[in-house]
Design a protein around this motif. Structure first.
Motif: not given
Lengths: 332, 332
Positions: A59-60, A285-289, A319, A323, B282, B285-287
């Motif tokens: 995703n990164f 995990m504080k990450i966007i998937i 990711g 939104l 968001w 950086m996908k975080i």
């Protein structure tokens, strides 16, 4: 073997299968253009699963998804003469973004056929990477007809999202990196749609980590890989309905080869399980998937007995989410 | 110097200021209990800012925020006799979570005074770490009165969220790690609320990287640090209204010392700029970062001339957000 309406088919005997050497060549070739993505762990999920989970964070990755690996390998393996006419594909998702970016890196044209119903944000992202969009009706037949017209007119080189040995070799670089980063794994779990990531992972692991079991994670509402796996031949699904929008496509001969030869099992998750897993990853995990990317964790939490006490690699494939339209928001 | 209603004040002459040695001791002390968080970069933001931005991801920290550093240092520096009575604090945010977790790690009680209006999710998270909640009216005076009652009754040791040398030394471990990870920096930007993170960063940088300029990033709608900085004395703000919920508190003597001695400037961002920066992080950086955490990027993008061509450390302070109530969702 395949539904008659589908084109670009290949007789199994004619498959020009990629080898692990192709993965190594791909890794060198694409290294300047992609991220070596980090591996994250999460105590909460280890506690919940009883396993040690190692999350490979694609995703990164550049363009927000692993697909940039295969697309970049395909684009940079073209000879100059072929490349001069540009590349083309049909996709409403991450492959369109990834191929556009790869073409931009090489300085050639990329033409993308997208249904006019595709999200505006996706279209803007493709254009942001210099991709040229031709819209079509939202049917496979119109997509393919439109693409064929473009190829005929411009001589652009078609790069399939997954039924392509260069793409599969490119995706195989992800498992190679993961194994370099974390060492031996008992199992590796990745989502399955068309099967490009699973095929690349199987290609790499079957060569350099044959003890590692490969599990494919699939939405129950788009379970063509599950049904194909158990039937022993490809059963395509033309219009699966799942929130995991990257996994709505079916296996094709190249990916079927790897799935049928190297996958230990295909595990299913319901829509609710996918959304719960996605939200849990965001929260913990504080990450966007994206939803497709949550299917592996969903099947691991559902099949704990399979993974307990093991070191398990999990490919977080992408990711790219809207939104303004998250699965837990009220439907607009 | 301070408003008469505030308690626990210290005369400036009496400040028992932490030193960089305290930061080093803290680093050893808390290492077993915290993450060494990764540093991420993002080409998009480098392109947008003209600087090289190095993001220290404390949103991936245990309990989801840097505050666990200071809280853990405070809890583990207590002698056994004091620790036996537990710790207490008043906070509706990340300090409550962090102190509860630190106390849980040491195996002692943690009592938290929270306004009854605090989000249910935050209360659940505190309880998840074993914290015991006493609710109070949502006013500073009732908070402090309730806390004093608990301290008197149980002998619990009060750990202030930031006006405490042990907490400041703990927060200083973050800049130390960042400098170890990325080498020299021209500037370091962190959000400012009560000033704990800025103070710890200033303590560390003024000792081991005195060339690094420290910028404090503050919401324009909670600009007490900005006004204090320019007035030369603390100007508290009792009820600032900003989406950056972690930054609604004011400087106190310990943090004022570091802000007044070591900060190059306090830079302001509007609510819209904060939300835009949060959403951009968001998306690109996908975080997951919380609103308070987006203020540094907002001020960098607004003051490009200050940072162009420089290596800039950015502390991403936390990732605890309510996924059902994001700033870009329609108000419920």
């Amino acid at each position: 073997m395949m539904a008659g309406t589908q084109t670009h088919e290949t007789d199994p005997q004619d498959l020009d299968l990629p080898t692990y050497d192709d993965v190594c060549v791909a890794h060198e070739r694409i290294a300047p253009w992609i991220h070596r993505t980090p591996v994250l762990t999460c105590q909460t999920f280890d506690d919940m699963s009883g396993a040690q989970l190692l999350f490979k964070c694609e995703n990164f990755q550049k363009a927000g998804a692993f697909k940039v690996r295969g697309a970049t390998n395909a684009v940079f393996s073209l000879d100059d003469e072929t490349a001069a006419n540009g590349v083309a594909t049909h996709s409403s998702g991450n492959h369109a973004l990834s191929l556009s970016r790869a073409a931009q890196c090489r300085g050639i044209r990329c033409q993308v056929v997208m249904p006019h119903s595709a999200p505006k944000a996706k279209m803007e992202a493709v254009r942001g990477y210099g991709g040229e969009i031709t819209t079509c009706e939202p049917s496979l037949s119109d997509r393919e007809r439109t693409l064929e017209g473009i190829v005929e007119q411009t001589g652009a080189h078609f790069v399939h999202p997954y039924n392509d040995p260069r793409v599969i070799a490119g995706q195989g670089t992800c498992a190679r990196e993961l194994l370099e980063q974390v060492g031996e794994l008992d199992a590796l779990v990745a989502p399955i749609g068309g099967g490009g990531m699973i095929s690349g992972s199987a290609l790499t692991c079957s060569t350099i980590a044959p003890r590692t079991k490969i599990y494919a994670a699939e939405p129950a509402q788009a379970d063509d890989a599950y049904r194909s796996f158990h039937a022993g031949h490809i059963i395509p699904d033309d219009a699966p309905d799942t929130i995991a929008d990257g996994l709505r496509v079916s296996l094709r001969p190249y990916t079927w080869h790897f799935v049928s030869h190297y996958v230990t099992d295909v595990l299913l998750a319901s829509e609710d399980e996918i959304i719960d897993a996605m939200r849990l990853v965001w929260k913990r995990m504080k990450i966007i998937i994206e939803p497709s990317c949550a299917v592996p964790l969903a099947v691991i939490l559902k099949n704990k007995e399979l993974f307990a006490g093991q070191r398990v690699g999990v490919i977080l494939t992408g990711g790219n989410v809207d939104l303004d339209n998250l699965p837990w928001m009220p439907r607009r």
